[in-house]
Design a protein around this motif. Structure first.
Motif, short mmCIF file in Angstrom:
data_model
loop_
_atom_site.label_atom_id
_atom_site.label_comp_id
_atom_site.label_asym_id
_atom_site.label_seq_id
_atom_site.Cartn_x
_atom_site.Cartn_y
_atom_site.Cartn_z
N VAL A 172 0.62 -1.20 0.04
CA VAL A 172 -0.06 -0.04 0.20
C VAL A 172 0.80 1.14 -0.04
O VAL A 172 1.50 1.54 0.96
CB VAL A 172 -0.86 0.00 1.21
N THR A 173 0.86 2.07 -1.05
CA THR A 173 1.79 3.05 -1.11
C THR A 173 1.06 4.41 -1.06
O THR A 173 1.89 5.46 -0.93
CB THR A 173 2.52 3.09 -2.53
N SER A 200 6.54 1.09 0.52
CA SER A 200 5.14 1.46 1.28
C SER A 200 5.07 2.88 1.71
O SER A 200 5.91 3.48 1.79
CB SER A 200 5.38 0.47 2.58
N SER A 267 -2.44 -4.09 -1.83
CA SER A 267 -2.87 -3.07 -2.38
C SER A 267 -3.96 -3.34 -3.34
O SER A 267 -4.42 -4.39 -3.66
CB SER A 267 -1.42 -2.63 -3.76
N GLU A 268 -4.71 -2.07 -4.04
CA GLU A 268 -5.95 -2.36 -4.75
C GLU A 268 -5.80 -2.90 -5.97
O GLU A 268 -6.73 -3.69 -6.47
CB GLU A 268 -6.36 -0.73 -4.60
N ASN A 296 -10.49 -0.17 -1.74
CA ASN A 296 -9.24 0.22 -1.06
C ASN A 296 -9.00 -0.03 0.12
O ASN A 296 -9.71 -0.49 0.79
CB ASN A 296 -9.36 1.91 -1.36
#
Length: 313
Positions: A172-173, A200, A267-268, A296
């Motif tokens: 997740v960024t 991240s 992540s999405e 999300n």
């Protein structure tokens, strides 16, 4: 006649007006600026020295490590960050700045909070600090965030006599997603969030703002290697649950959420990475009757945390 002339010579003739300058002088120049902003004042010199040291000081490393300091640039972003309680060490104000409402509010908020150095700087210096960004005369320095260690989150839960409830983020960024997860963990009685050290999102000003202040009481830990951290949790008796659109178990059927658990959110776009997915005890899917392909990270974590809190109540 001579005496009469002497009497008349003492009279004053027509005077040229001051043009209101005397009246304007009596009006003053507004509130006296804080001592830290007054050039030549001892507090101004001290604040300047501290600010320069903060910019140049190398980043210290603790058990969980620290992030680098960050600059919030521009009048609206600076005011919003101060309103939301984003930690700040120094507010830089451009010399001879146009003193509009946002500038006045930024100075007032910084003064009311206390502990924020006020430093006046020429425009070229602010241009250099921000690499030429449109700072509009206001720059806020956010100090390095001090991360916890993943073991600290487990220890905190045990100190409370509770089963650990932790969220780990894999890939997740977006800092806003991290902030949203921190907010959900706080809302549902979780014990913290774990993020990888690389690739991240970190606790930036954006994450602080999205967390709506809950980051001040909900720790974020940083793991050098997320897979190894999850394996250590399993050895400590904590169930590792990964969220996946094609998960084998439906959320409502997972009894393990009532006990010690780490919820892993990917992540999405890509979901969980291969190694992290293989490490999970369960891969869980969230039923979505509306047909959405994915959620999300912030929304997905909130749903699972609610289910975990419901089972624990």
């Amino acid at each position: 006649m001579a005496a009469n002339n002497r009497r008349m010579s003492g009279k004053k003739g027509a005077q040229v007006g001051s043009g209101g300058q005397r009246r304007k002088g009596l009006e003053g120049k507004g509130p006296t600026p804080p001592a830290e902003m007054r050039k030549g004042h001892k507090k101004n010199r001290v604040a300047n020295a501290k600010a320069k040291q903060a910019v140049r000081r190398p980043v210290a490393r603790g058990r969980g490590g620290k992030s680098a300091s960050e600059l919030v640039v521009g009048r609206n972003p600076v005011v919003e960050a101060l309103r939301e309680g984003v930690p700040a060490s120094t507010l830089y104000v451009q010399q001879f700045i146009d003193n509009d409402e946002r500038v006045r509010e930024a100075l007032q908020l910084a003064a009311e909070r206390g502990g924020i150095n006020l430093m006046e700087a020429p425009r070229p210096e602010l241009d250099r600090m921000t690499n030429g960004l449109n700072h509009q005369g206001l720059v806020l320095q956010v100090p390095p965030y001090e991360y916890a260690h993943p073991e600290d989150l487990v220890a905190a839960a045990h100190d409370e006599g509770a089963d650990p409830l932790i969220v780990a983020l894999d890939g997740v960024t977006d800092p806003r997603n991290l902030g949203a997860v921190v907010r959900s963990v706080s809302a549902f009685g979780g014990h913290g969030v774990v993020v990888p050290e690389r690739r991240s999102a970190g606790m930036t000003a954006g994450a602080w703002k999205t967390s709506a202040g809950t980051a001040a009481r909900t720790p974020v830990a940083r793991a050098t290697n997320l897979t190894r951290t999850l394996e250590a949790c399993k050895k400590a008796g904590i169930t590792v649950v990964g969220l996946a659109a094609d998960g084998e178990v439906e959320l409502g059927d997972l009894e393990a959420l009532g006990g010690p658990v780490v919820i892993v959110v990917g992540s999405e776009g890509k979901g969980l990475s291969r190694l992290v997915g293989e490490t999970c005890d369960y891969r869980v899917r969230i039923p979505m009757p509306g047909g959405a392909e994915s959620l999300n990270a912030g929304v997905a974590a909130g749903i699972v945390l609610y289910e975990a809190a419901r089972r624990r109540s």
